[in-house]
Scaffold this motif. Structure first.
Motif, PDB file in Angstrom:
ATOM      1  N   ASP A   1     -36.311  90.929 -45.013  1.00 20.31           N
ATOM      2  CA  ASP A   1     -35.683  92.042 -44.055  1.00 20.31           C
ATOM      3  C   ASP A   1     -35.409  91.675 -42.550  1.00 20.31           C
ATOM      4  O   ASP A   1     -34.435  91.852 -41.997  1.00 20.31           O
ATOM      5  CB  ASP A   1     -36.942  93.197 -43.887  1.00 20.31           C
ATOM      6  CG  ASP A   1     -36.909  94.002 -45.098  1.00 20.31           C
ATOM      7  OD1 ASP A   1     -36.160  93.975 -45.966  1.00 20.31           O
ATOM      8  OD2 ASP A   1     -37.976  94.650 -45.280  1.00 20.31           O
ATOM      9  N   GLU A   2     -36.446  90.576 -42.285  1.00 15.93           N
ATOM     10  CA  GLU A   2     -36.134  89.885 -40.889  1.00 15.93           C
ATOM     11  C   GLU A   2     -34.896  88.924 -40.937  1.00 15.93           C
ATOM     12  O   GLU A   2     -33.910  89.039 -40.086  1.00 15.93           O
ATOM     13  CB  GLU A   2     -37.264  89.199 -40.528  1.00 15.93           C
ATOM     14  CG  GLU A   2     -37.093  88.291 -39.050  1.00 15.93           C
ATOM     15  CD  GLU A   2     -38.413  87.464 -38.855  1.00 15.93           C
ATOM     16  OE1 GLU A   2     -38.207  86.763 -38.057  1.00 15.93           O
ATOM     17  OE2 GLU A   2     -39.475  87.539 -39.689  1.00 15.93           O
ATOM     18  N   LEU A   3     -34.814  88.408 -42.002  1.00 16.41           N
ATOM     19  CA  LEU A   3     -33.641  87.437 -42.078  1.00 16.41           C
ATOM     20  C   LEU A   3     -32.178  88.248 -42.265  1.00 16.41           C
ATOM     21  O   LEU A   3     -31.137  88.002 -41.600  1.00 16.41           O
ATOM     22  CB  LEU A   3     -33.638  86.760 -43.573  1.00 16.41           C
ATOM     23  CG  LEU A   3     -32.466  86.146 -44.162  1.00 16.41           C
ATOM     24  CD1 LEU A   3     -32.343  84.788 -43.355  1.00 16.41           C
ATOM     25  CD2 LEU A   3     -32.348  85.732 -45.622  1.00 16.41           C
ATOM     26  N   LEU A   4     -32.382  89.432 -43.044  1.00 15.29           N
ATOM     27  CA  LEU A   4     -30.847  90.462 -43.126  1.00 15.29           C
ATOM     28  C   LEU A   4     -30.599  90.838 -41.763  1.00 15.29           C
ATOM     29  O   LEU A   4     -29.692  90.935 -41.462  1.00 15.29           O
ATOM     30  CB  LEU A   4     -31.239  91.365 -44.127  1.00 15.29           C
ATOM     31  CG  LEU A   4     -29.963  92.113 -44.546  1.00 15.29           C
ATOM     32  CD1 LEU A   4     -29.024  91.175 -44.968  1.00 15.29           C
ATOM     33  CD2 LEU A   4     -30.284  93.453 -45.471  1.00 15.29           C
ATOM     34  N   ALA A   5     -31.746  91.246 -40.922  1.00 18.52           N
ATOM     35  CA  ALA A   5     -31.144  91.781 -39.652  1.00 18.52           C
ATOM     36  C   ALA A   5     -30.728  90.722 -38.796  1.00 18.52           C
ATOM     37  O   ALA A   5     -29.757  91.180 -37.959  1.00 18.52           O
ATOM     38  CB  ALA A   5     -32.730  92.504 -39.088  1.00 18.52           C
ATOM     39  N   GLU A   6     -31.350  89.630 -38.770  1.00 14.80           N
ATOM     40  CA  GLU A   6     -30.758  88.496 -37.974  1.00 14.80           C
ATOM     41  C   GLU A   6     -29.451  87.963 -38.484  1.00 14.80           C
ATOM     42  O   GLU A   6     -28.720  87.768 -37.425  1.00 14.80           O
ATOM     43  CB  GLU A   6     -31.971  87.150 -37.967  1.00 14.80           C
ATOM     44  CG  GLU A   6     -31.839  86.251 -36.805  1.00 14.80           C
ATOM     45  CD  GLU A   6     -31.943  86.886 -35.418  1.00 14.80           C
ATOM     46  OE1 GLU A   6     -31.715  86.334 -34.569  1.00 14.80           O
ATOM     47  OE2 GLU A   6     -32.540  87.920 -35.350  1.00 14.80           O
TER      48      GLU A   6
ATOM     49  N   GLY B   1     -27.076  89.811 -39.472  1.00 17.41           N
ATOM     50  CA  GLY B   1     -26.471  90.893 -39.207  1.00 17.41           C
ATOM     51  C   GLY B   1     -25.946  90.863 -37.594  1.00 17.41           C
ATOM     52  O   GLY B   1     -25.070  90.974 -37.236  1.00 17.41           O
ATOM     53  N   ARG B   2     -27.015  90.426 -36.986  1.00 26.72           N
ATOM     54  CA  ARG B   2     -27.056  90.504 -35.525  1.00 26.72           C
ATOM     55  C   ARG B   2     -26.158  89.170 -35.165  1.00 26.72           C
ATOM     56  O   ARG B   2     -25.243  89.514 -34.147  1.00 26.72           O
ATOM     57  CB  ARG B   2     -28.465  90.460 -34.832  1.00 26.72           C
ATOM     58  CG  ARG B   2     -28.275  90.553 -33.261  1.00 26.72           C
ATOM     59  CD  ARG B   2     -29.861  90.375 -32.536  1.00 26.72           C
ATOM     60  NE  ARG B   2     -30.373  89.099 -32.695  1.00 26.72           N
ATOM     61  CZ  ARG B   2     -30.181  88.150 -31.934  1.00 26.72           C
ATOM     62  NH1 ARG B   2     -29.243  88.174 -30.854  1.00 26.72           N
ATOM     63  NH2 ARG B   2     -30.476  86.852 -32.200  1.00 26.72           N
ATOM     64  N   ARG B   3     -26.589  88.227 -35.639  1.00 23.59           N
ATOM     65  CA  ARG B   3     -25.678  86.863 -35.099  1.00 23.59           C
ATOM     66  C   ARG B   3     -24.402  86.958 -35.533  1.00 23.59           C
ATOM     67  O   ARG B   3     -23.388  86.311 -34.789  1.00 23.59           O
ATOM     68  CB  ARG B   3     -26.583  85.629 -35.453  1.00 23.59           C
ATOM     69  CG  ARG B   3     -27.959  85.530 -34.750  1.00 23.59           C
ATOM     70  CD  ARG B   3     -28.740  84.305 -35.615  1.00 23.59           C
ATOM     71  NE  ARG B   3     -29.958  84.019 -34.813  1.00 23.59           N
ATOM     72  CZ  ARG B   3     -30.140  83.118 -33.824  1.00 23.59           C
ATOM     73  NH1 ARG B   3     -29.089  82.156 -33.577  1.00 23.59           N
ATOM     74  NH2 ARG B   3     -31.356  82.883 -33.238  1.00 23.59           N
ATOM     75  N   TRP B   4     -24.199  87.026 -36.937  1.00 27.40           N
ATOM     76  CA  TRP B   4     -22.928  86.612 -37.591  1.00 27.40           C
ATOM     77  C   TRP B   4     -22.224  88.029 -38.050  1.00 27.40           C
ATOM     78  O   TRP B   4     -21.359  87.752 -38.811  1.00 27.40           O
ATOM     79  CB  TRP B   4     -23.120  85.812 -38.732  1.00 27.40           C
ATOM     80  CG  TRP B   4     -23.693  84.405 -37.941  1.00 27.40           C
ATOM     81  CD1 TRP B   4     -23.294  83.968 -36.971  1.00 27.40           C
ATOM     82  CD2 TRP B   4     -24.798  83.626 -38.689  1.00 27.40           C
ATOM     83  NE1 TRP B   4     -24.344  82.700 -36.878  1.00 27.40           N
ATOM     84  CE2 TRP B   4     -24.936  82.396 -37.776  1.00 27.40           C
ATOM     85  CE3 TRP B   4     -25.579  83.824 -39.869  1.00 27.40           C
ATOM     86  CZ2 TRP B   4     -26.015  81.655 -38.149  1.00 27.40           C
ATOM     87  CZ3 TRP B   4     -26.619  82.668 -40.262  1.00 27.40           C
ATOM     88  CH2 TRP B   4     -26.656  81.802 -39.442  1.00 27.40           C
ATOM     89  N   SER B   5     -22.896  88.974 -37.847  1.00 25.14           N
ATOM     90  CA  SER B   5     -22.087  90.447 -38.479  1.00 25.14           C
ATOM     91  C   SER B   5     -21.917  90.456 -40.003  1.00 25.14           C
ATOM     92  O   SER B   5     -21.043  90.818 -40.608  1.00 25.14           O
ATOM     93  CB  SER B   5     -20.695  90.694 -37.854  1.00 25.14           C
ATOM     94  OG  SER B   5     -20.813  90.819 -36.624  1.00 25.14           O
ATOM     95  N   ALA B   6     -23.121  89.581 -40.829  1.00 28.69           N
ATOM     96  CA  ALA B   6     -23.011  89.427 -42.126  1.00 28.69           C
ATOM     97  C   ALA B   6     -23.917  90.627 -42.728  1.00 28.69           C
ATOM     98  O   ALA B   6     -24.741  90.731 -42.081  1.00 28.69           O
ATOM     99  CB  ALA B   6     -23.417  88.085 -42.622  1.00 28.69           C
ATOM    100  N   GLY B   7     -23.386  91.078 -43.941  1.00 29.76           N
ATOM    101  CA  GLY B   7     -23.988  92.114 -44.451  1.00 29.76           C
ATOM    102  C   GLY B   7     -25.180  91.752 -45.580  1.00 29.76           C
ATOM    103  O   GLY B   7     -25.850  92.356 -46.282  1.00 29.76           O
ATOM    104  N   GLY B   8     -25.155  90.369 -45.644  1.00 32.74           N
ATOM    105  CA  GLY B   8     -25.863  89.667 -46.734  1.00 32.74           C
ATOM    106  C   GLY B   8     -26.013  88.407 -46.775  1.00 32.74           C
ATOM    107  O   GLY B   8     -25.196  87.874 -45.821  1.00 32.74           O
ATOM    108  N   ILE B   9     -26.347  87.544 -47.762  1.00 30.22           N
ATOM    109  CA  ILE B   9     -26.261  86.260 -47.860  1.00 30.22           C
ATOM    110  C   ILE B   9     -25.397  85.776 -49.174  1.00 30.22           C
ATOM    111  O   ILE B   9     -25.127  86.618 -50.079  1.00 30.22           O
ATOM    112  CB  ILE B   9     -27.556  85.655 -47.850  1.00 30.22           C
ATOM    113  CG1 ILE B   9     -28.492  85.935 -49.227  1.00 30.22           C
ATOM    114  CG2 ILE B   9     -28.370  85.987 -46.896  1.00 30.22           C
ATOM    115  CD1 ILE B   9     -29.509  84.918 -49.453  1.00 30.22           C
ATOM    116  N   ASP B  10     -24.890  84.571 -49.251  1.00 31.02           N
ATOM    117  CA  ASP B  10     -24.114  84.012 -50.226  1.00 31.02           C
ATOM    118  C   ASP B  10     -24.652  83.011 -51.100  1.00 31.02           C
ATOM    119  O   ASP B  10     -24.502  82.887 -52.082  1.00 31.02           O
ATOM    120  CB  ASP B  10     -22.811  83.486 -49.513  1.00 31.02           C
ATOM    121  CG  ASP B  10     -22.009  84.411 -48.736  1.00 31.02           C
ATOM    122  OD1 ASP B  10     -21.275  85.407 -49.425  1.00 31.02           O
ATOM    123  OD2 ASP B  10     -22.033  84.514 -47.583  1.00 31.02           O
ATOM    124  N   VAL B  11     -25.525  82.064 -50.396  1.00 27.09           N
ATOM    125  CA  VAL B  11     -26.300  81.213 -51.059  1.00 27.09           C
ATOM    126  C   VAL B  11     -27.443  81.002 -50.649  1.00 27.09           C
ATOM    127  O   VAL B  11     -28.151  81.150 -49.459  1.00 27.09           O
ATOM    128  CB  VAL B  11     -25.557  79.744 -50.707  1.00 27.09           C
ATOM    129  CG1 VAL B  11     -26.441  78.598 -51.266  1.00 27.09           C
ATOM    130  CG2 VAL B  11     -24.079  79.868 -51.202  1.00 27.09           C
TER     131      VAL B  11
END
Length: 253
Positions: free
Chosen positions: A74-79, A81-91
């Motif tokens: 949860d912390e990772l996803l929030a960060e 999103g905040r830094r890179w406007s990414a909705g998830g991860i790829d790898v």
């Protein structure tokens, strides 16, 4: 606007994890580096990536502490999103691991439990948590060892933990395939890192012995393993899943 590609590399503050984080950054990934103990090392990797013109940040994670993994996700996803406007991860690169070596009569219950908690249980539950944050085309790369193919005294528990990880790789590839997520495994051979006290990096006699038993005549470098990981993370190998790819220079054939 093209969304950034985000890669998470566990145990990326040094050794193979560091080299992998750098290799992914060179290929345009924004990289999240996890570390267990040494934040200063992780921050040094972040600086190196930024010097390349890349983006990265560190976040603490002990993969053996499974109770913390969902909170970490949860912390990772929030960060991101905040830094890179990414909705998830790829790898996701499940690199963090430990090596404890002891023979049958010397191995302890504590060593057994620590190896399987870090090398098997942690990657399983972290993959479960982060697969929910991956879209179609996500990639998971697990880091195993050539010791699942060849054997030597005192390596049974370590090799068994990595063999379990390889089996998880194939099973999870089937489970996550319908979501478009590929799961593969890289199995490094002897490599000049600080793993196991840096023996393969610093012990000239050991390096010479291993070089003599390797088709390409030398011990591997961490960047060579990292490039293989990055290749699996790329779209060039998009039809590859459930595979164990050994990157050992032809060691102990």
């Amino acid at each position: 606007m093209e969304l950034p590609r985000v890669a998470v590399v566990t145990g990326a503050n040094r050794g193979l994890g560091r080299a992998t984080a750098m290799a992914l950054a060179r290929r345009g990934f924004c990289v999240v580096l996890t570390y267990r103990g040494d934040r200063l090392e992780a921050e040094g990797v972040v600086r190196s990536i930024r010097e390349l013109g890349g983006e990265a940040f560190p976040i603490r994670l002990d993969v053996a502490d499974t109770a913390s993994i969902d909170r970490f996700a949860d912390e990772l996803l929030a960060e991101v999103g905040r830094r890179w406007s990414a909705g998830g991860i790829d790898v996701l690169v499940n690199n963090a691991g430990i090596g404890l070596f002891a023979g049958l009569h010397e191995a302890t219950v504590e060593q057994f439990d620590a190896l399987f908690a870090t090398n098997v249980r942690g990657p399983f539950f972290l993959t479960r948590a982060l697969a929910r944050r991956m879209g179609d085309g996500g990639r998971v790369v697990n880091i195993s060892t050539s010791l699942t193919r060849h054997v030597s005294a005192g390596t049974s528990l370590y090799a068994a933990s990595k063999s379990a990880l390889e089996t998880l790789t194939r099973s999870l590839a089937v489970e996550l395939g319908p979501s478009g997520i590929r799961v593969n495994c890289i199995a490094p051979g002897p490599t000049a890192t600080d793993f196991n006290g840096g023996a393969m990096r610093d012990d000239a006699n050991l390096r010479e012995t291993l070089a003599g038993a390797t088709a390409l005549g030398r011990v591997g470098e961490p960047e060579e393993i990292a490039d293989a990981v990055a290749a699996l993370a790329s779209g060039d190998l998009r039809w590859v899943t459930a595979e164990r790819i050994e990157v050992s220079g032809g060691s102990l054939l």
